[in-house]
Structures are given as C-alpha cells and as structure tokens.
Design a protein around this motif. Structure first.
Motif, PDB file in Angstrom:
ATOM      1  N   GLY A  70       0.780  -1.219   0.000  1.00  0.00           N
ATOM      2  CA  GLY A  70       0.000   0.000   0.000  1.00  0.00           C
ATOM      3  C   GLY A  70       0.818   1.278   0.000  1.00  0.00           C
ATOM      4  O   GLY A  70       0.547   2.193  -0.784  1.00  0.00           O
ATOM      5  N   PRO A  71       1.833   1.426   0.866  1.00  0.00           N
ATOM      6  CA  PRO A  71       2.600   2.677   0.906  1.00  0.00           C
ATOM      7  C   PRO A  71       3.275   3.040  -0.408  1.00  0.00           C
ATOM      8  O   PRO A  71       3.241   4.199  -0.830  1.00  0.00           O
ATOM      9  CB  PRO A  71       3.632   2.409   2.014  1.00  0.00           C
ATOM     10  N   VAL A  72       3.896   2.066  -1.070  1.00  0.00           N
ATOM     11  CA  VAL A  72       4.551   2.354  -2.349  1.00  0.00           C
ATOM     12  C   VAL A  72       3.513   2.736  -3.396  1.00  0.00           C
ATOM     13  O   VAL A  72       3.692   3.690  -4.167  1.00  0.00           O
ATOM     14  CB  VAL A  72       5.381   1.144  -2.820  1.00  0.00           C
ATOM     15  N   THR A  73       2.389   1.992  -3.429  1.00  0.00           N
ATOM     16  CA  THR A  73       1.311   2.326  -4.358  1.00  0.00           C
ATOM     17  C   THR A  73       0.792   3.733  -4.107  1.00  0.00           C
ATOM     18  O   THR A  73       0.461   4.468  -5.043  1.00  0.00           O
ATOM     19  CB  THR A  73       0.160   1.316  -4.204  1.00  0.00           C
ATOM     20  N   ALA A  74       0.726   4.121  -2.840  1.00  0.00           N
ATOM     21  CA  ALA A  74       0.219   5.446  -2.484  1.00  0.00           C
ATOM     22  C   ALA A  74       1.083   6.548  -3.094  1.00  0.00           C
ATOM     23  O   ALA A  74       0.567   7.526  -3.649  1.00  0.00           O
ATOM     24  CB  ALA A  74       0.179   5.594  -0.964  1.00  0.00           C
ATOM     25  N   VAL A  75       2.401   6.413  -2.983  1.00  0.00           N
ATOM     26  CA  VAL A  75       3.288   7.416  -3.564  1.00  0.00           C
ATOM     27  C   VAL A  75       3.118   7.477  -5.077  1.00  0.00           C
ATOM     28  O   VAL A  75       3.022   8.556  -5.676  1.00  0.00           O
ATOM     29  CB  VAL A  75       4.758   7.115  -3.208  1.00  0.00           C
ATOM     30  N   VAL A  76       3.051   6.305  -5.706  1.00  0.00           N
ATOM     31  CA  VAL A  76       2.925   6.259  -7.168  1.00  0.00           C
ATOM     32  C   VAL A  76       1.628   6.920  -7.622  1.00  0.00           C
ATOM     33  O   VAL A  76       1.615   7.739  -8.553  1.00  0.00           O
ATOM     34  CB  VAL A  76       3.002   4.805  -7.665  1.00  0.00           C
ATOM     35  N   LEU A  77       0.518   6.580  -6.976  1.00  0.00           N
ATOM     36  CA  LEU A  77      -0.765   7.179  -7.343  1.00  0.00           C
ATOM     37  C   LEU A  77      -0.750   8.688  -7.138  1.00  0.00           C
ATOM     38  O   LEU A  77      -1.251   9.448  -7.972  1.00  0.00           O
ATOM     39  CB  LEU A  77      -1.895   6.547  -6.522  1.00  0.00           C
ATOM     40  N   GLY A  78      -0.198   9.128  -6.009  1.00  0.00           N
ATOM     41  CA  GLY A  78      -0.131  10.558  -5.740  1.00  0.00           C
ATOM     42  C   GLY A  78       0.679  11.302  -6.789  1.00  0.00           C
ATOM     43  O   GLY A  78       0.274  12.365  -7.272  1.00  0.00           O
ATOM     44  N   VAL A  79       1.831  10.749  -7.177  1.00  0.00           N
ATOM     45  CA  VAL A  79       2.675  11.380  -8.188  1.00  0.00           C
ATOM     46  C   VAL A  79       1.956  11.414  -9.540  1.00  0.00           C
ATOM     47  O   VAL A  79       2.026  12.412 -10.271  1.00  0.00           O
ATOM     48  CB  VAL A  79       4.021  10.640  -8.303  1.00  0.00           C
ATOM     49  N   LEU A  80       1.251  10.327  -9.885  1.00  0.00           N
ATOM     50  CA  LEU A  80       0.524  10.295 -11.160  1.00  0.00           C
ATOM     51  C   LEU A  80      -0.560  11.370 -11.207  1.00  0.00           C
ATOM     52  O   LEU A  80      -0.727  12.056 -12.221  1.00  0.00           O
ATOM     53  CB  LEU A  80      -0.090   8.904 -11.367  1.00  0.00           C
TER      54      LEU A  80
END
Length: 376
Positions: A70-80
């Motif tokens: 979840g944490p890594v996905t969160a950063v990726v989604l936020g950056v996108l």
C-alpha cells in the motif's frame, strides 16, 4: 539540488486580478478573517478527501499485490495525479495536513509490532551481520552519493531505506531531516525497484550458493528492504526460511531509533552552522536533549517495550499493524500529491544508480559476513 526539488508556495503578495478582487463588504471578526483567507474549519476537507480516497485505492492494490504494498502504491498514485493535474490551493491545505503528523503517528505505531525478546533470540551470529550490512550501506550512501553528486537529503533517504527497512525507514527519516516531497517519492521508487529485483534474483542466488533455509532467511532479512518483499523472497525459497527472515527484518527495524537520533543531531548542527547570526546563536539558550528526540521515536520505543512486556494483547496487534500501515499510506499519498513532478524529472538517474550500488553493497556484505562467522 534541494532547492530545485522543494515546491515553492504560491505568493501571497501578488496583486489580485479583476475577477479575484474582494467585495466591498469585508468580513469582520475571526470567522470573517478565516473566510477571507480560506482557513475555515472545512478548508482542509477537499484535500483530505482526495488523499483518503487515493489511500483507500492504494490499500486495495497493495492487498492484491503484496510485493508492491500500500505505501509504495500510495506514492505512485499521488505522483501520477500530481503529474496529470497539480493540486491547487483549495486542495493543498488538506493534503499538507495529512502529511507530517500522520506519517509520524504511523511510524510510532510500528513499535507495537516489535519484541525486544525476539531481538535477543536472533542470536549473536546474526547481529554482526545486520549491523555490518547497515554500517556498510550508510557509509557507501554517504561517499558514493557525494561522488555521484546526489543531494544530501536524497542520499540519506536512499541509504536509510536500503540499510534499514524500506518505506518505513524513509517515512521515519523524512520529518527528521525535512526532506522534500520529490526526494521522498524518488527514494521510495528506487527502493521499490530493487525490492522487485530481490524477489526475482535472490532465491536463484540462494540455490546457486547452496544456502540452507536458516542462512537464506538471514540473508533475506538483512538484504531485502520492505517486510512484504522479505516475506515474498523467503516464501519463494521455502517456507522454513520465513521465520528467520521476518525476525531479522523486525530487528533491523529497531535501527530506526539510533539512526533517526543521529540524524536529528546532525540536522540540528547543520542548521546552526548555516545560521549567519553566530553571535546571536551563541547567546541563545542551549537546546535540551529531550527536545532533540522526535516524539514519535519515543512512542515507537515505548510501544516496543510494552509489546515485549506482554502489555499489548495478541488480539490487538493485527489491528495496530493495519492502522500503522494505513496511516503511512495516507501520509505517503499526501507526499505523492505534493511532489513537484518537473523537479523529479530533473533529478536524473544518479539516485537510481546510487540505489543499485547500495543494493549490491548490502547483498555482498551480508553474504561475506555470513561466510566469515560460519553461517554460510
């Protein structure tokens, strides 16, 4: 480099356009002042709602793909999202409010997952390997990072993430050194890339070296970063390697405490050295050691001690773990949304090269030390 990575807040002194001119009826009193500046109680809700929605999506993806998490996905989604449309002032207040305090609370709760008793049971043979790997990683991060021209905060984040425990270590170090959102996003992306590489490469390497489950569990626990990836690597090698890998990984997590304390002291000294008013600083009162210690590290250690003493019921621990991951996920969503994507592009490939070098340093050091103590 750091200045290029930090988002500049919108100017509050610019002359408003004709469509933005305030009405002739100026609000009065505290409520009127808050309304005029957009700082009412509900001003954080839009940004907070966006952050929570992305965190919920990231959590769902992390459960479907545990290696990603979840944490890594969160950063990726936020950056996108930030790359498609940068959040405006209306959203930024809520996004900012979901960042630092939520991140610190999530890190503090990590302590409830640790047991000092487990650390003692890891064995004298594994502690030199963990400490040696960590020391080699941090030393290489400093010197190789400087040689590659990687900015100080970014090389610190990549070094801590590689040497300690991935996204959790980056989350703990971020508020201590005041890292920018773009630096955090780049560091977590780098760590994730080599987590995936470890899942693919390490089981094959273990079989080529003829490692027994205990030796491989020790190797995975010292050379892989995030817990989800540690479990994935150990499972791929064999179920009997999982217990050793998890205990070693949890023990590595405790290294958050001394590393963050050292970084807090370093950050304080760096700030004083950069202060032009040296005489004024000399006359100012000394900062107590208590104020130097981040509050969330105190809670982290107290939670670990309480868990070690059996004061945290077994039935509560899974819920605390989930809450910790959720808080870190929410905070890292805010980090991603706050990222200056253009600055992220300008950073270039050098931090990624640093991450690759550190991954090799930690892996080789772990195997060498295991061979040296007879564990391999």
């Amino acid at each position: 480099m750091k200045k290029a990575l930090v988002q500049e807040p919108p100017s509050t002194t610019a002359t408003p356009s004709a469509t933005e001119l305030p009405s002739t009826e100026t609000p009065t009193g505290t409520a009127g002042t808050q309304q005029a500046h957009g700082e009412g109680p509900g001003s954080r809700l839009p940004g907070l709602a966006l952050t929570l929605a992305l965190a919920a999506l990231a959590t769902a993806v992390g459960r479907l793909l545990p290696v990603l998490g979840g944490p890594v996905t969160a950063v990726v989604l936020g950056v996108l999202v930030a790359a498609v449309r940068k959040p405006g002032p209306r959203l930024r207040r809520g996004i900012t409010g979901a960042n630092k305090p939520v991140l610190q609370a999530g890190v503090a709760l990590l302590g409830a997952q640790l047991s000092l008793t487990q650390v003692l049971h890891v064995g004298g043979g594994s502690l030199p390997i963990m400490l040696g790997s960590l020391g080699a990683c941090l030393t290489a991060a400093h010197f190789l990072g400087r040689r590659l021209g990687v900015e100080s905060n970014l090389r610190t984040l990549v070094g801590a993430g590689t040497g300690i425990c991935g996204a959790s270590a980056i989350a703990a170090v971020t508020p201590v050194i005041g890292a920018a959102s773009a630096e955090v996003a780049y560091a977590i992306s780098t760590i994730f890339l080599f987590n995936i590489a470890a899942v693919l490469v390490f089981p094959v390497l273990g079989h080529l070296l003829g490692m027994d489950p205990h030796a491989f569990g020790l190797f995975a626990g010292t050379a892989v970063n995030d817990m989800s990836s540690v479990v994935a690597v150990a499972t791929a090698y064999g179920p009997s390697a999982i217990d050793d890998a998890v205990v070693v990984k949890l023990t590595r997590t405790l290294m958050i405490i001394p590393i963050c304390l050292g970084l807090a002291l370093w950050a304080r000294r760096r700030a004083r050295a950069a202060d032009a008013a040296a005489d004024a600083a000399a006359d100012s009162p000394r900062v107590s050691a208590f104020r130097l210690v981040p509050w969330f590290l105190v809670v982290f250690l107290l939670a670990a001690a309480a868990n070690s003493a059996g004061l945290v019921p077994a039935g509560v621990q899974p819920g605390l773990k989930e809450l910790s991951v959720l808080l870190i996920t929410v905070a890292l969503c805010a980090v991603g949304l706050s990222t200056d994507v253009a600055a992220l592009r300008r950073t270039g490939p050098r931090p990624l090269l640093l991450g690759a070098c550190l991954w090799v340093v930690v892996s080789v050091t772990s195997l060498t030390l295991q061979y040296g103590v007879g564990a391999l």
